[in-house]
Design a protein around this motif. Structure first.
Motif, PDB file in Angstrom:
ATOM      1  N   TYR A 212       0.833  -1.208   0.000  1.00 12.67           N
ATOM      2  CA  TYR A 212       0.000   0.000   0.000  1.00 12.67           C
ATOM      3  C   TYR A 212       0.865   1.254   0.000  1.00 12.67           C
ATOM      4  O   TYR A 212       1.947   1.274   0.593  1.00 12.67           O
ATOM      5  N   ILE A 213       0.330   2.282  -0.628  1.00 10.06           N
ATOM      6  CA  ILE A 213       1.037   3.568  -0.655  1.00 10.06           C
ATOM      7  C   ILE A 213       0.248   4.592   0.164  1.00 10.06           C
ATOM      8  O   ILE A 213      -0.965   4.723  -0.017  1.00 10.06           O
ATOM      9  N   ASP A 214       0.937   5.278   1.089  1.00 13.06           N
ATOM     10  CA  ASP A 214       0.346   6.447   1.746  1.00 13.06           C
ATOM     11  C   ASP A 214       0.580   7.588   0.762  1.00 13.06           C
ATOM     12  O   ASP A 214       1.700   8.075   0.601  1.00 13.06           O
ATOM     13  N   ALA A 215      -0.513   7.969   0.081  1.00 20.28           N
ATOM     14  CA  ALA A 215      -0.396   8.775  -1.134  1.00 20.28           C
ATOM     15  C   ALA A 215      -0.552  10.275  -0.918  1.00 20.28           C
ATOM     16  O   ALA A 215      -0.643  11.023  -1.897  1.00 20.28           O
ATOM     17  N   PHE A 245       1.258   3.966  -8.797  1.00 21.31           N
ATOM     18  CA  PHE A 245       0.171   3.188  -8.186  1.00 21.31           C
ATOM     19  C   PHE A 245      -0.006   1.826  -8.855  1.00 21.31           C
ATOM     20  O   PHE A 245      -0.570   0.916  -8.247  1.00 21.31           O
ATOM     21  N   CYS A 251      -4.110   2.099  -1.629  1.00 25.99           N
ATOM     22  CA  CYS A 251      -3.494   3.302  -1.053  1.00 25.99           C
ATOM     23  C   CYS A 251      -4.420   3.910  -0.006  1.00 25.99           C
ATOM     24  O   CYS A 251      -5.629   3.639   0.006  1.00 25.99           O
TER      25      CYS A 251
END
Ligand SMILES: Cc1ncc(COP(=O)(O)O)c(C=O)c1O
Length: 467
Positions: A212-215, A245, A251
């Motif tokens: 997961y990306i903390d976007a 992504f 995210c």
């Protein structure tokens, strides 16, 4: 042209109340030497945070009027969902009232007591939400991040060797998700390279762990990749964002940063079964899945903001204006984190005030002086914020004492930044006269927000008279 211009015209203004040095002496004393406790109207330039403090455009204000406030299936929801899908590329979109709500929902479904979650550096709400459900956040910043002076272009990177070692020693079953924060807020707003994101994804996929990306600051990170990473010079920022992504499974996002929102956030995933569980929590804690804690007008404004943030002229101006401040400080030999990050300038308070030991809070002392000097509000990131172990009550110096000046999006002009630079220069010139602080009272958790301080030796502080 060398002059950086704001790529917008100002149509509406908000007056700033100017105060004198003498007035600020009283105001900061009444606020117990804690800038969080000042009234915002008593601040001339507010660099406390870039979160939720952006100026919206004429289009976004217009979109507010188009907000569809229907409870379910509102037109604004579809506008929001389709925009998020187009840029971020995930199948499932879950709206939340801000980023930490997305984190809370994600970790409630993914984490079991004892789970480990690696990240380049967890932001404090991410860390707290993992701990709240019994997980253990682990920070794995790259080694280059520890040198404040080096010009390494991607100090936000994760340490891939350390990640591999963690997966090998703990085992993939202990690690329900691997995260990376772009840009790395707690690590100085420094970007993560595409190469590093690909590597994290490779490690995660080969171990079968979701990535997961903390976007929050995805657009700033994408523009850093365009400006600093060979091979991306000619790629559009939106395509760089889409590629970032494409390597992830989901995210979390705070729309209060790179969507120009004053409120808002979302959670995305490609896993329909997971999204089903997440929506059940959403209904309990936020609202129906087509508004999730936001008004229809907020959904509209965020959809507009997500497009505007990808304007490359805006992004160039954004990064160059932060760089402008950092380079002027470096030229004046004022210790500052290099190279410039995206959303904030970090002054090394320990080196600025070497005569103040960490347990007398040099970062907090500097925040107080900058307010006194010119009405500028900033935040200490150091021993006040991280020095106390809330479980044992033991206090020790944090690894660094920094002062963060976070720059709200499209709010201040270059002349405001010149004013900030002049003020920092004046505080630098009288740095030897600045005294440390002691804490009079503070809560056990997150003490920086509400702690009360006193100056250690007020008699040593020179009187400066009126402005
Ligand atoms: C990197 C990062 N993640 C998460 C959050 C939390 O977002 P919010 O303030 O919208 O809850 C923030 C907010 O500052 C952030 O900077």
């Amino acid at each position: 042209m060398k002059t950086i211009i704001e790529p917008f015209r100002i149509k509406m203004v908000e007056p700033i109340k100017l105060t004198t040095h003498a007035e600020r002496e009283d105001l900061i004393r009444e606020a117990h030497f804690n800038p969080f406790l000042l009234k915002a109207e008593d601040v001339i330039i507010d660099l406390l945070t870039d979160s939720g403090t952006s100026a919206m455009s004429a289009d976004a204000w217009g979109a507010l009027m188009r907000g569809d406030e229907s409870y379910a299936g509102a037109r604004s929801w579809f506008h929001f969902r389709d925009t998020v899908k187009d840029i971020f590329g995930f199948e499932q979109v879950i709206p939340t009232h801000q980023g930490r709500a997305a984190e809370h929902i994600l970790f409630s479904v993914l984490i079991e007591p004892g789970s480990i979650v690696p990240n380049n550096t967890h932001f404090d709400t991410t860390r707290a939400n993992i701990e709240f459900v019994g997980g253990k956040p682990v920070d794995l910043p790259c080694p280059e991040a520890s040198d404040l002076d080096s010009d390494f272009p991607f100090k936000g990177n994760m340490d891939i060797d350390a990640l591999q070692a963690l997966v090998a020693t703990e085992g993939p079953e202990q690690i329900p998700v691997i995260m990376v924060t772009v840009t790395n807020n707690s690590g100085g707003g420094q970007p993560v390279s595409m190469a590093n994101i690909r590597e994290i994804s490779r490690v995660a996929r080969s171990a079968g762990i979701p990535f997961y990306i903390d976007a929050c600051r995805f657009a700033e990170n994408a523009n850093f990749i365009k400006r600093r990473e060979p091979g991306f010079e000619n790629t559009a920022v939106i395509d760089i964002a889409r590629e970032i992504f494409s390597y992830a499974d989901g995210c979390t996002m705070s729309a209060k940063k790179d969507a120009f929102g004053n409120i808002g956030g979302f959670l995305c995933t490609n896993d329909a079964a997971l999204a089903h569980k997440e929506r059940n929590i959403l209904i309990l804690t936020e609202g129906f899945p087509t508004y999730g804690g936001l008004a229809g007008r907020d959904l509209e404004a965020i959809a507009v903001g997500l497009r505007e943030i990808l304007d490359e002229n805006y992004l160039d101006y954004r990064l160059l204006s932060t760089q402008y401040v950092v380079e002027h400080l470096r030229d004046a030999r004022i210790p500052v984190m290099a190279p410039a990050g995206g959303h904030a300038v970090y002054i090394d308070a320990r080196r600025f005030l070497p005569h103040i030991p960490p347990l007398q809070y040099p970062g907090q002392a500097l925040a107080v002086e900058l307010y006194l000097e010119a009405g500028i509000r900033s935040v200490e990131i150091g021993t006040v914020m991280f020095g106390l172990d809330p479980h044992t009550g033991v206090e020790k110096p944090a690894s660094r004492d920094l002062l963060r000046l976070a720059i709200p999006r499209r709010v201040y002009t270059q002349s405001h930044m010149d004013y900030v630079l002049e003020a920092i220069g004046q505080v630098w010139d009288r740095r030897n006269d600045i005294v440390g602080l002691k804490i009079l009272e503070a809560p056990q958790f997150l003490r920086h927000f509400t702690a009360h301080f006193a100056r250690l030796n007020a008699a040593q502080v020179p009187s400066r008279g009126n402005l």
